[in-house]
Enzyme design. Structure first.
Site, mmCIF file in Angstrom:
data_model
loop_
_atom_site.group_PDB
_atom_site.id
_atom_site.type_symbol
_atom_site.label_atom_id
_atom_site.label_comp_id
_atom_site.label_asym_id
_atom_site.label_seq_id
_atom_site.Cartn_x
_atom_site.Cartn_y
_atom_site.Cartn_z
ATOM 1 N N HIS A 282 85.856 -35.164 3.812
ATOM 2 C CA HIS A 282 86.222 -35.665 4.953
ATOM 3 C C HIS A 282 86.983 -37.083 4.972
ATOM 4 O O HIS A 282 88.016 -37.472 5.991
ATOM 5 C CB HIS A 282 85.433 -35.388 6.409
ATOM 6 C CG HIS A 282 85.460 -35.412 7.717
ATOM 7 N ND1 HIS A 282 86.813 -36.076 8.461
ATOM 8 C CD2 HIS A 282 85.381 -34.498 8.013
ATOM 9 C CE1 HIS A 282 87.193 -35.173 9.145
ATOM 10 N NE2 HIS A 282 86.047 -34.154 9.448
ATOM 11 N N ASP B 130 91.246 -35.159 6.239
ATOM 12 C CA ASP B 130 90.679 -35.092 7.942
ATOM 13 C C ASP B 130 90.709 -32.912 7.859
ATOM 14 O O ASP B 130 91.908 -32.780 7.720
ATOM 15 C CB ASP B 130 90.602 -35.334 9.018
ATOM 16 C CG ASP B 130 92.304 -35.690 8.914
ATOM 17 O OD1 ASP B 130 93.299 -34.586 8.962
ATOM 18 O OD2 ASP B 130 92.430 -36.393 10.094
#
Length: 421
Positions: free
Chosen positions: A394, A398
């Protein structure tokens, strides 16, 4: 000759086997020895003419630090007797001296007037046989730790009852032979086997533990209809049959991954701490299970290659991986990893990211499923579904970005003719 660094991250290695004997000459290109790294067994070739005067690290030696002396090389015509003394001096600096050298140093010496008395052996407090301390040589302690042997049960035969290397090795053989002896009482330790860690297994454990702890993983899963891929694969394989070639589902997956990375290049990246490195080419790492552990050989620039080329390269790399013959450039690097367990009939799983890469794709098996029919609103049809799960870091990729990439990947597999565009 010292232990060479076969890769930028290598800190230690092992001697798999010497290919030249002591006193044997060699020429440029001759294989001197095989070195076991954390990924493979690699041949070390001679760069010039010479003679292997003395071997310091014998076959099977492990955990040798890069730069540590492993052999003495000489030139033709040199006095090789000097190599023995050089090897003895070099062995004193290593942590694991050879059995022969340790045996000499630990055997009680009988004073003789013609020889200079040996200096007294200095024993550390941790080696004194007092209380819970065990009187053992450093190499004996090291081997016992690696093999899970309790030193308290080993009888020492060295000076003053000191436990030496031979005692530890003999203990193993005695405990093994007692298993088949009907008169010996059962040993609880025979209910399990302690398997020493190889350099490869130790590195895999360290890297994946680091990845799982430090990389914030998240997972996205899609169902992909594989009917068109299966049909196209059948057509291609019929035409390739006379050439002895055959495409696999994974070859289509590799190509689709590379094409999707062209559409969403942000996913073709690595987290490097201060920067995110975005790659221009899709170098696809393919997870291959080997007897020593998992390794990821790389299909370089997969987006520019056809399915037949990808298939041939992937098969050749997988064979070299299982044989332990991969060269460093064949498994170091990579920008994106695929782990496919479909051949084991695994429908769905998640994979751990291969750092510093940002993504790894876990591919399951293709299985039939009932779905609503577009032609008949009240009916259903059977289609072949493959589940694919993307694990992403992440910090660099994302959720929205991962979803975009997975949508592109799904689109290519559901319409494989777009590979040809």
């Amino acid at each position: 000759m010292s232990m060479p660094a076969m890769s930028p991250t290598m800190t230690e290695g092992g001697i798999s086997a010497w290919k030249k004997a002591e006193g044997e000459s060699f020429s440029p290109g001759d294989v001197l020895l095989e070195i076991e790294t954390d990924k493979a067994v690699i041949d070390v070739e001679a760069q010039e003419d010479g003679v292997l005067a003395k071997i310091i690290a014998q076959d099977g030696s492990k955990n040798i630090s890069v730069g540590s002396a492993i052999a003495i090389l000489a030139e033709e015509g040199d006095d090789l007797s000097a190599a023995v003394e050089m090897a003895a001096n070099a062995s004193k600096e290593t942590q694991a001296p050879s059995p022969k050298e340790e045996k000499v140093s630990e055997t009680p010496l009988t004073p003789a007037p013609s020889k200079k008395p040996s200096p007294p052996t200095t024993v550390s407090k941790s080696e004194l046989p007092q209380g819970d301390h065990i009187f053992a040589s450093p190499i004996a302690k090291k081997i016992a730790l690696e093999r899970g042997i309790p030193l308290s049960k080993v009888k020492g035969t060295g000076p003053d009852g000191r436990i030496i290397r031979e005692d530890v090795e003999q203990y193993k053989s005695e405990s093994s032979s007692s298993i088949s002896s009907s008169s010996a009482p059962p040993d609880p330790s025979t209910d399990y086997v302690d398997i020493p860690l190889s350099n490869m297994r130790r590195t895999i454990a360290a890297r994946l533990a680091e990845s799982k702890v430090q990389s914030p993983h998240y997972y996205l899963t899609v169902d992909i209809q594989m009917d068109k891929v299966l049909k196209l694969r059948g057509v291609f394989n019929n035409s390739l049959a006379e050439k002895g070639a055959k495409l696999s589902i994974n070859d289509f997956v590799v190509k689709a991954v590379a094409k999707a990375l062209e559409d969403v290049p942000e996913a073709n990246s690595a987290w490097l701490g201060d920067i995110i490195r975005q790659y221009k080419k899709a170098d696809i790492s393919i997870a291959v299970a080997t007897p020593a552990g998992l390794i990821t050989p790389i299909v370089k620039d997969a987006g520019s290659k056809g399915l037949a080329t990808i298939s041939a390269e992937a098969k050749a790399l997988a064979k070299k991986a299982r044989d332990g013959k991969l060269s460093p450039h064949e498994y170091q690097g990579g920008t994106f990893t695929i782990s496919n367990l479909g051949m084991y009939d695994i429908s769905h799983f998640t994979a751990i990211i291969n750092p510093p890469q940002s993504c790894i794709l876990a591919v399951g098996s293709t299985q039939p499923a009932l779905v609503p029919s577009a032609e008949d609103e009240r009916g259903f049809k059977t289609v072949n579904i493959m589940k694919a799960t993307l694990s992403s870091d992440h910090r660099s990729v994302d959720g929205a970005l991962g979803a975009r990439w997975l949508t592109a990947f799904k689109g290519y597999l559901e319409n494989p003719l777009t590979f040809m565009l």
